[in-house]
Design a protein around this motif. Structure first.
Motif, PDB file in Angstrom:
ATOM      1  N   GLU A 172      -6.750  10.233   4.191  1.00 16.06           N
ATOM      2  CA  GLU A 172      -5.789   9.062   4.848  1.00 16.06           C
ATOM      3  C   GLU A 172      -6.483   7.638   4.518  1.00 16.06           C
ATOM      4  OE1 GLU A 172      -5.262   9.335   9.042  1.00 16.06           O
ATOM      5  OE2 GLU A 172      -4.185  11.183   8.907  1.00 16.06           O
ATOM      6  N   ALA A 173      -7.800   7.636   4.528  1.00 17.62           N
ATOM      7  CA  ALA A 173      -8.161   6.260   3.948  1.00 17.62           C
ATOM      8  C   ALA A 173      -7.773   6.035   2.664  1.00 17.62           C
ATOM      9  CB  ALA A 173      -9.862   6.136   4.225  1.00 17.62           C
ATOM     10  N   ALA A 174      -8.179   6.823   1.789  1.00 13.85           N
ATOM     11  CA  ALA A 174      -7.860   6.695   0.245  1.00 13.85           C
ATOM     12  C   ALA A 174      -6.183   6.449   0.092  1.00 13.85           C
ATOM     13  CB  ALA A 174      -8.290   7.927  -0.596  1.00 13.85           C
ATOM     14  N   ALA A 175      -5.374   6.937   0.918  1.00 11.11           N
ATOM     15  CA  ALA A 175      -3.949   6.793   0.659  1.00 11.11           C
ATOM     16  C   ALA A 175      -3.735   5.340   1.123  1.00 11.11           C
ATOM     17  CB  ALA A 175      -2.999   7.929   1.377  1.00 11.11           C
ATOM     18  N   ALA A 176      -4.293   4.869   2.233  1.00 13.71           N
ATOM     19  CA  ALA A 176      -3.830   3.639   2.755  1.00 13.71           C
ATOM     20  C   ALA A 176      -4.276   2.606   1.904  1.00 13.71           C
ATOM     21  CB  ALA A 176      -4.403   3.513   4.117  1.00 13.71           C
ATOM     22  N   VAL A 177      -5.764   2.743   1.287  1.00 17.82           N
ATOM     23  CA  VAL A 177      -6.168   1.783   0.342  1.00 17.82           C
ATOM     24  C   VAL A 177      -5.421   1.545  -0.972  1.00 17.82           C
ATOM     25  CG1 VAL A 177      -8.280   0.977  -1.011  1.00 17.82           C
ATOM     26  CG2 VAL A 177      -8.408   1.428   1.427  1.00 17.82           C
ATOM     27  N   ARG A 178      -4.984   2.784  -1.243  1.00 18.83           N
ATOM     28  CA  ARG A 178      -4.392   2.985  -2.829  1.00 18.83           C
ATOM     29  C   ARG A 178      -3.035   2.149  -2.559  1.00 18.83           C
ATOM     30  NH1 ARG A 178      -3.236   1.660  -7.332  1.00 18.83           N
ATOM     31  NH2 ARG A 178      -2.161   3.070  -8.613  1.00 18.83           N
ATOM     32  N   GLU A 179      -2.364   2.263  -1.364  1.00 18.99           N
ATOM     33  CA  GLU A 179      -1.086   1.505  -1.093  1.00 18.99           C
ATOM     34  C   GLU A 179      -1.151  -0.136  -0.951  1.00 18.99           C
ATOM     35  OE1 GLU A 179       3.253   1.446  -0.724  1.00 18.99           O
ATOM     36  OE2 GLU A 179       1.782   2.951  -1.336  1.00 18.99           O
ATOM     37  N   LEU A 180      -2.362  -0.367  -0.338  1.00 18.72           N
ATOM     38  CA  LEU A 180      -2.662  -1.618  -0.194  1.00 18.72           C
ATOM     39  C   LEU A 180      -2.989  -2.284  -1.591  1.00 18.72           C
ATOM     40  CD1 LEU A 180      -3.340  -4.202   1.448  1.00 18.72           C
ATOM     41  CD2 LEU A 180      -5.743  -3.255   1.430  1.00 18.72           C
ATOM     42  N   GLN A 181      -3.484  -1.391  -2.334  1.00 20.54           N
ATOM     43  CA  GLN A 181      -3.857  -1.871  -3.724  1.00 20.54           C
ATOM     44  C   GLN A 181      -2.680  -2.319  -4.500  1.00 20.54           C
ATOM     45  OE1 GLN A 181      -5.853   0.882  -6.297  1.00 20.54           O
ATOM     46  NE2 GLN A 181      -7.137  -0.256  -7.037  1.00 20.54           N
ATOM     47  N   LEU A 182      -1.740  -1.271  -4.467  1.00 19.25           N
ATOM     48  CA  LEU A 182      -0.307  -1.480  -5.020  1.00 19.25           C
ATOM     49  C   LEU A 182       0.247  -2.817  -4.852  1.00 19.25           C
ATOM     50  CD1 LEU A 182       1.098   2.184  -5.286  1.00 19.25           C
ATOM     51  CD2 LEU A 182       0.436   0.750  -7.240  1.00 19.25           C
ATOM     52  N   ILE A 183       0.174  -2.811  -3.350  1.00 14.74           N
ATOM     53  CA  ILE A 183       1.075  -4.014  -2.737  1.00 14.74           C
ATOM     54  C   ILE A 183       0.480  -5.345  -3.234  1.00 14.74           C
ATOM     55  CG2 ILE A 183       1.286  -5.368  -0.616  1.00 14.74           C
ATOM     56  CD1 ILE A 183       1.499  -2.657   0.846  1.00 14.74           C
ATOM     57  N   LEU A 184      -0.888  -5.443  -3.235  1.00 12.37           N
ATOM     58  CA  LEU A 184      -1.779  -6.571  -3.721  1.00 12.37           C
ATOM     59  C   LEU A 184      -1.298  -7.240  -5.179  1.00 12.37           C
ATOM     60  CD1 LEU A 184      -5.136  -6.073  -2.165  1.00 12.37           C
ATOM     61  CD2 LEU A 184      -3.330  -7.822  -1.134  1.00 12.37           C
ATOM     62  N   GLN A 185      -1.441  -5.839  -6.053  1.00 13.49           N
ATOM     63  CA  GLN A 185      -1.164  -6.096  -7.440  1.00 13.49           C
ATOM     64  C   GLN A 185       0.417  -6.395  -7.548  1.00 13.49           C
ATOM     65  OE1 GLN A 185      -2.503  -2.153  -8.571  1.00 13.49           O
ATOM     66  NE2 GLN A 185      -4.351  -2.960  -9.131  1.00 13.49           N
ATOM     67  N   THR A 186       1.399  -5.937  -6.716  1.00 12.89           N
ATOM     68  CA  THR A 186       2.782  -6.376  -6.883  1.00 12.89           C
ATOM     69  C   THR A 186       2.960  -7.746  -6.541  1.00 12.89           C
ATOM     70  OG1 THR A 186       3.370  -4.026  -6.440  1.00 12.89           O
ATOM     71  CG2 THR A 186       5.092  -5.660  -6.196  1.00 12.89           C
ATOM     72  N   LEU A 187       2.285  -8.173  -5.758  1.00 10.69           N
ATOM     73  CA  LEU A 187       2.308  -9.806  -5.177  1.00 10.69           C
ATOM     74  C   LEU A 187       1.838 -10.632  -6.064  1.00 10.69           C
ATOM     75  CD1 LEU A 187       1.385  -9.086  -1.292  1.00 10.69           C
ATOM     76  CD2 LEU A 187       3.681  -9.555  -2.069  1.00 10.69           C
ATOM     77  N   GLY A 188       0.672  -9.907  -6.824  1.00  9.54           N
ATOM     78  CA  GLY A 188      -0.184 -10.883  -7.708  1.00  9.54           C
ATOM     79  C   GLY A 188      -1.253 -11.759  -6.797  1.00  9.54           C
ATOM     80  N   SER A 189      -1.356 -11.247  -5.459  1.00  5.69           N
ATOM     81  CA  SER A 189      -2.275 -12.008  -4.739  1.00  5.69           C
ATOM     82  C   SER A 189      -3.645 -11.764  -4.847  1.00  5.69           C
ATOM     83  CB  SER A 189      -1.799 -11.963  -3.266  1.00  5.69           C
ATOM     84  OG  SER A 189      -2.032 -10.699  -2.862  1.00  5.69           O
ATOM     85  N   SER A 190      -4.096 -10.260  -5.585  1.00  2.84           N
ATOM     86  CA  SER A 190      -5.265  -9.979  -5.844  1.00  2.84           C
ATOM     87  C   SER A 190      -5.090  -8.909  -7.071  1.00  2.84           C
ATOM     88  CB  SER A 190      -6.183  -9.266  -4.816  1.00  2.84           C
ATOM     89  OG  SER A 190      -7.100  -8.518  -5.425  1.00  2.84           O
ATOM     90  N   GLN A 191      -5.739  -8.935  -8.106  1.00  3.82           N
ATOM     91  CA  GLN A 191      -5.909  -8.120  -9.213  1.00  3.82           C
ATOM     92  C   GLN A 191      -6.083  -6.527  -8.785  1.00  3.82           C
ATOM     93  OE1 GLN A 191      -7.761  -9.725 -12.546  1.00  3.82           O
ATOM     94  NE2 GLN A 191      -6.084 -11.350 -12.745  1.00  3.82           N
ATOM     95  N   ALA A 192      -6.997  -6.610  -7.676  1.00  2.00           N
ATOM     96  CA  ALA A 192      -7.506  -5.640  -7.068  1.00  2.00           C
ATOM     97  C   ALA A 192      -8.034  -4.355  -7.862  1.00  2.00           C
ATOM     98  CB  ALA A 192      -6.465  -5.000  -6.188  1.00  2.00           C
TER      99      ALA A 192
END
Length: 463
Positions: A172-192
């Protein structure tokens, strides 16, 4: 005895994608020569003052909106004191009392029993997002038994995303962080990019029996890969259960994950609760944000951050992109996850679909089974694929026009992987893999075979 209930909460530091640091004009660049990007303020020389970077504020607002947070129109900066070689001021500027964004949520999906076809969607609450400075980096040189300090990273803007303890295992932790990472990269707010330290995760883990209060928690610090995060959390849960079942106690301590040994190791205990002596940052006024309603008429737009303006310009988030792929191409929801999870795979898939009459549902099979498994086998990214989307489309066109069989297509693909610059058609001709369309020619071949094997034919007829 009742089973143990694990509780996992994450704190994630995401480096803001910005040309300069949070409070100084120094450049942000990975792997620059040590101490080459350090302003007087970063080095904490007397008399230097912080100047807030507007880009970092906008990135935090954008991230907060994407994570369904309330954006605080007034947030405050604080000093958090601790003494460490790579923190020249002796304190970090953060947002402890009133952060920029609060009360959000993140939905993520995971497979049940590793079956891609059975996905379940869960939600983790986001407690807050705060802006803060990064510290420098201490490099320990064992041979000369000294520690060297590189301040290039000191003062780089971070968003700390604090999740509520709503998770229960490594997966669950890995899936949540992966989704957050995709969101940050989509927004361009962090290259993550975790390998470059742009996304670092601290995991708080405890276990208790149902109906009892939460157990003592440990914190596993600075996990720098999603795979290691899953392993570290699961290891720590198991370790705590075994410790308690053997009559031991759990210490409130900070631990690190040793990826080579696959276990967590104690770093320092938190017994004497560290006193950070938080105080308001005297050199920064409150951060005031506006929306369309509260924006004063005569205000210069360059001077303020307008929450509504940012909200209107949010790109499609990963969940929306997946739904669109499923709707547009008729592919399975689980396939849309794979397309988005691999950097560049969605574009690759769409390019192939545009260049071939083959149904998208068939194209996805070739992309996931053949292309992706080859890339994984050879540790290549989509962008490094020796077979481009146009080459794959050319191959699928030959298959679709029934000029070759699917067995032949696999042979052609095997040749294309060699990257020798041949087109699918050239390979087909060279290796004589075409399917015969000419009825007459086929009959002649069959007749020749029969004529050459008269005895066998007679035996078969008699037999």
């Amino acid at each position: 005895l009742a089973p143990w209930v694990p509780v996992v909460g994450l704190e994630i530091h995401a480096q803001i994608s910005s040309n300069s640091k949070l409070f100084s004009g120094s450049q942000v660049q990975f792997a620059a020569p040590p101490n080459s990007l350090v302003s007087f303020f970063d080095a904490s020389l007397p008399g230097t003052l912080p100047v807030l970077n507007r880009r970092c504020v906008e990135a935090a607002v954008m991230t907060g909106l994407a994570l369904n947070c309330s954006i605080n129109k007034k947030s405050l900066f604080d000093r958090k004191h601790y003494f460490y070689a790579d923190l020249p001021a002796g304190y970090q500027i953060t947002q402890q009392r009133v952060p920029i964004a609060v009360n959000g949520s993140l939905s993520y999906s995971l497979c049940i029993d590793n079956k891609l076809s059975q996905m379940v969607t869960k939600t983790v609450r986001i407690k807050q997002i705060q802006l803060e400075q990064d510290s420098g980096k201490s490099l320990h040189d064992d041979t000369r038994s000294q520690t060297l300090v590189d301040l290039n990273r000191a003062g780089v803007g971070l968003m700390e995303v604090v999740m509520e303890p709503d998770l229960c295992c490594g997966e669950e932790a890995a899936a949540a962080v992966r989704e957050l990472q995709l969101i940050l990269q989509t927004l361009g707010s962090s290259q993550a990019v975790m390998a470059e330290g742009q996304l670092r995760v601290d995991a708080n883990v405890s276990v208790h029996h149902p109906g009892e209060p939460y157990g003592v928690r440990t914190e596993v610090k600075n996990i720098n890969s999603i795979r290691f995060l899953a392993k570290a959390v699961d290891y720590e849960i198991q370790r705590q259960i075994e410790e308690l079942e053997n009559g031991g106690t759990i210490l409130n301590e900070t631990r690190a994950f040793d990826s080579k040994l696959g276990c967590t190791v104690s770093m320092r205990d938190k017994e004497g609760k560290q006193d950070y002596r938080f105080m308001p940052e005297p050199n920064l006024p409150p951060l005031i944000l506006y929306d369309a309603k509260s924006l004063p008429a005569n205000m210069n737009h360059q001077q303020v951050v307008n929450i509504d303006w940012i909200h209107e310009r949010l790109p499609d988030l990963p969940s929306v992109k997946r739904a669109k792929l499923v709707e547009q191409y008729g592919i399975l929801p689980e396939h849309s996850f794979t397309l988005l999870n691999e950097d560049g795979l969605t574009e690759f898939f769409e390019n192939v679909v545009q260049r071939t009459p083959m149904k998208p549902q068939k194209v996805i099979g070739w992309i996931l089974k053949d292309l992706l498994s080859y890339l994984k086998q050879h540790s290549l990214t989509v962008k490094e694929s020796p077979v481009s989307s146009s080459l794959l489309a050319d191959l699928l066109n030959l298959l679709e026009k029934k000029e070759i069989s699917s067995t032949a297509a696999k042979q052609v693909l095997a040749e294309l992987w060699k990257g020798e610059g041949k087109t699918p058609l050239e390979i087909v001709t060279e290796k004589k893999l075409e399917l015969m369309q000419d009825q007459k020619e086929l009959e002649e071949i069959c007749q020749a075979v029969i004529d050459g094997q008269e005895n066998e034919v007679i035996m078969m007829v008699l037999g």
